[in-house]
Design a protein around this motif. Structure first.
Motif, PDB file in Angstrom:
ATOM      1  N   GLY A  47       0.792  -1.225   0.000  1.00 28.89           N
ATOM      2  CA  GLY A  47       0.000   0.000   0.000  1.00 28.89           C
ATOM      3  C   GLY A  47       0.823   1.273   0.000  1.00 28.89           C
ATOM      4  O   GLY A  47       0.282   2.370  -0.026  1.00 28.89           O
ATOM      5  N   THR A  98       2.202   1.528  -8.276  1.00 24.59           N
ATOM      6  CA  THR A  98       1.919   2.806  -8.923  1.00 24.59           C
ATOM      7  C   THR A  98       3.224   3.484  -9.341  1.00 24.59           C
ATOM      8  O   THR A  98       3.363   3.956 -10.462  1.00 24.59           O
ATOM      9  CB  THR A  98       1.144   3.725  -7.948  1.00 24.59           C
ATOM     10  N   THR A 105       5.909   8.813  -1.336  1.00 22.02           N
ATOM     11  CA  THR A 105       4.645   8.870  -2.094  1.00 22.02           C
ATOM     12  C   THR A 105       3.555   9.629  -1.338  1.00 22.02           C
ATOM     13  O   THR A 105       3.695   9.952  -0.166  1.00 22.02           O
ATOM     14  CB  THR A 105       4.112   7.456  -2.387  1.00 22.02           C
ATOM     15  N   SER A 141       6.113  11.276  -5.208  1.00 24.02           N
ATOM     16  CA  SER A 141       4.945  10.891  -5.967  1.00 24.02           C
ATOM     17  C   SER A 141       3.762  11.710  -5.452  1.00 24.02           C
ATOM     18  O   SER A 141       3.524  11.783  -4.255  1.00 24.02           O
ATOM     19  CB  SER A 141       4.712   9.398  -5.770  1.00 24.02           C
TER      20      SER A 141
HETATM   21  P1  GDP Z   1       1.726  -1.125  -3.377  1.00 23.76           P
HETATM   22  O1  GDP Z   1       0.921  -2.048  -2.545  1.00 23.76           O
HETATM   23  O2  GDP Z   1       2.944  -0.672  -2.658  1.00 23.76           O
HETATM   24  O3  GDP Z   1       2.030  -1.651  -4.718  1.00 23.76           O
HETATM   25  O4  GDP Z   1       0.831   0.212  -3.563  1.00 23.76           O
HETATM   26  P2  GDP Z   1      -0.039   0.656  -4.816  1.00 23.76           P
HETATM   27  O5  GDP Z   1       0.817   1.186  -5.890  1.00 23.76           O
HETATM   28  O6  GDP Z   1      -0.999  -0.415  -5.178  1.00 23.76           O
HETATM   29  O7  GDP Z   1      -0.799   1.891  -4.174  1.00 23.76           O
HETATM   30  C1  GDP Z   1      -1.696   1.756  -3.074  1.00 23.76           C
HETATM   31  C2  GDP Z   1      -2.777   2.803  -3.216  1.00 23.76           C
HETATM   32  O8  GDP Z   1      -2.226   4.097  -3.102  1.00 23.76           O
HETATM   33  C3  GDP Z   1      -3.470   2.771  -4.569  1.00 23.76           C
HETATM   34  O9  GDP Z   1      -4.826   3.057  -4.380  1.00 23.76           O
HETATM   35  C4  GDP Z   1      -2.788   3.892  -5.331  1.00 23.76           C
HETATM   36  O10 GDP Z   1      -3.635   4.413  -6.315  1.00 23.76           O
HETATM   37  C5  GDP Z   1      -2.511   4.884  -4.244  1.00 23.76           C
HETATM   38  N1  GDP Z   1      -1.345   5.728  -4.518  1.00 23.76           N
HETATM   39  C6  GDP Z   1      -0.098   5.371  -4.880  1.00 23.76           C
HETATM   40  N2  GDP Z   1       0.718   6.449  -5.010  1.00 23.76           N
HETATM   41  C7  GDP Z   1      -0.043   7.523  -4.715  1.00 23.76           C
HETATM   42  C8  GDP Z   1       0.217   8.934  -4.655  1.00 23.76           C
HETATM   43  O11 GDP Z   1       1.309   9.439  -4.883  1.00 23.76           O
HETATM   44  N3  GDP Z   1      -0.822   9.736  -4.297  1.00 23.76           N
HETATM   45  C9  GDP Z   1      -2.051   9.235  -4.013  1.00 23.76           C
HETATM   46  N4  GDP Z   1      -3.001  10.082  -3.663  1.00 23.76           N
HETATM   47  N5  GDP Z   1      -2.328   7.918  -4.041  1.00 23.76           N
HETATM   48  C10 GDP Z   1      -1.347   7.066  -4.396  1.00 23.76           C
END
Ligand code: GDP
Ligand code: MG
Length: 436
Positions: free
Chosen positions: A106, A111, A243, A269
């Motif tokens: 998360g 992303t 992020t 990010s």
């Molecule tokens: P992972 O589990 O580390 O791969 O995280 P994800 O890439 O799936 O991101 C988790 C959630 O955070 C998703 O709903 C993304 O859309 C959101 N997210 C990721 N980066 C950002 C960011 O920079 N800003 C915002 N607002 N949401 C983000």
């Protein structure tokens, strides 16, 4: 929030003559508390504020800016320095370059993988992203969707449950298909645990990445620092990706992570769109943490426009009640250098106050300059000798009329009166810092 708190701290500095005269300790305490409130680690906050204190006490106060403004600048410089000073790029050497993405579930790894692929592709390099999160089928699909969106290939193995093998296979595939960069997206857990750490360490050992990036959610406050520390001890990453800085996020995490793990932050990010990726600029982040970018550029521009020796010389003359039309002219030149930056005018010793509300453009100064230049050197130095007939001559010589000359004389004399009374008030303390 932090900027409000700092704002309050700096407000207590307003109206003080110089930094050495004010109660720095109280201000520093306020700054420290504000940093801690913004999730800056306590030890880090203490280091920063101790340094700021030394710096502030030692700094010769430039008479042209208020101590409060100067303090903001000092805090800003310290924060910038602490976050690494310069921006740091990622290393893309190697054929292919291998970038390993690590972090909690998360945090934004997948992303970010999409965003980084987009970023690198735009630089003209071919990219392959590899889906090594074998625990959530949805995660593989998520990466595929993002890869398609930015136009890069995604490497996936739906049946394979061994992330090390998938990563190695992806690198083989990249070589065959002539990709220059492979980005390996991995699985994370909700909290640090041994299984996750072991897995990421194994992947790292097997693929020998060019660059290992640790992704962390800036909203997680103090936890972000602890997570960063644990990951760093285990996988010794090369850089940090911060992020979710688009939200109500505390930029404070940037400060303490950098200080605690001593690794550069390389990207931030700022949203879910693939374009919302920024290189990390320590100075910009410092401004964001402070929320005072305008003040900083103000002070910087003032420092650039000011000849410090000249400012000292003028202030000496003001103190001795010897401010004359030559000095006035010199100060006008300084104001002109600042162009249309009206806010800055008030910082100019002497003239600033009188001209604060005047529309500043070169044309506005022309009659004033013409009048002063029509004075003889003796008149400029001793304005008191400028009687009625001299005024008439000056008006004629400068192509203005007697009213304009009278107005300038009155403005000038009011200014000198004000300087005199300020000098009296300041007495032996010589606190002329806010004269302008
Ligand atoms: P992972 O589990 O580390 O791969 O995280 P994800 O890439 O799936 O991101 C988790 C959630 O955070 C998703 O709903 C993304 O859309 C959101 N997210 C990721 N980066 C950002 C960011 O920079 N800003 C915002 N607002 N949401 C983000
Ligand atoms: Mg993911």
């Amino acid at each position: 929030n932090l900027s409000n708190k700092l704002d309050r701290a700096f407000k207590t500095l307003k109206g003080q003559g110089s930094i050495t005269e004010i109660n720095v300790a109280a201000t520093i305490k306020e700054v420290r508390r504000a940093l801690v409130d913004a999730d800056v680690n306590y030890k880090v906050a203490k280091t920063v504020t101790d340094k700021i204190k030394d710096e502030a006490m030692g700094r010769d106060v430039l008479i042209s800016v208020s101590p409060g403004q100067l303090m903001v600048k000092i805090v800003y410089e310290e924060l910038t320095e602490l976050m690494g000073g310069e921006k740091q790029d990622i290393n893309l050497k190697g054929d292919p370059a291998i970038i390993l993405i690590a972090g909690l579930q998360g945090s934004g790894k997948t992303t970010f993988t999409g965003k980084l692929a987009n970023h690198i592709k735009k630089q003209g390099r071919s990219v392959l992203v590899a889906a090594c999160d074998v625990y959530r089928p949805a995660a593989i699909n998520q990466l595929q969707v993002l890869a398609e969106q930015v136009g890069v290939e995604a490497y996936t193995e739906l049946e394979n449950k061994n992330p090390v093998q998938i990563a190695l296979n992806a690198i083989e595939h990249a070589k065959k298909t002539n990709k220059k960069v492979v980005i390996i997206d991995t699985a994370g857990r909700l909290a640090v645990d041994e299984a996750m750490m072991k897995e990421i360490a194994e992947i790292k050992a097997a693929v020998k990445p060019t660059e290992t990036l640790f992704v962390v959610d800036s909203m997680t406050g103090q936890d972000a620092v602890n997570t960063a520390k644990t990951f760093n001890e285990r996988i010794n990453f090369d850089g940090v990706v911060l992020t979710k800085l688009d939200g109500d996020s505390r930029g404070g995490a940037a400060l303490s992570i950098r200080a605690v793990v001593e690794k550069p932050i390389k990207f931030i990010s700022t949203g879910e769109k693939m374009e919302a990726l920024d290189l990390f600029y320590p100075d910009r982040m410092a401004q964001r943490i402070l929320g005072m970018g305008d003040v900083i550029s103000l002070v910087e521009r003032a420092q650039q426009a000011f000849d410090e020796d000249e400012a000292k010389r003028i202030n000496k003359k003001i103190r001795k009640n010897q401010f004359n039309f030559d000095d006035f002219l010199t100060q006008l030149e300084q104001i002109k250098k600042m162009g249309d930056i009206k806010d800055l005018v008030g910082m100019i010793p002497g003239v600033g106050k009188a001209l604060k509300d005047v529309e500043i453009d070169d044309n506005a100064f022309k009659p004033i300059e013409a009048i002063i230049k029509s004075m003889t050197p003796a008149e400029r130095e001793n304005p008191d000798m400028i009687n009625g007939s001299r005024r008439a001559r000056i008006a004629k010589g400068s192509g203005t009329d007697i009213t304009q000359v009278n107005n300038l004389m009155k403005q000038f004399n009011d200014m000198r009166k004000m300087m005199k009374s300020m000098n009296k008030m300041a007495g032996t303390r010589g606190g002329l810092g806010n004269l302008a």
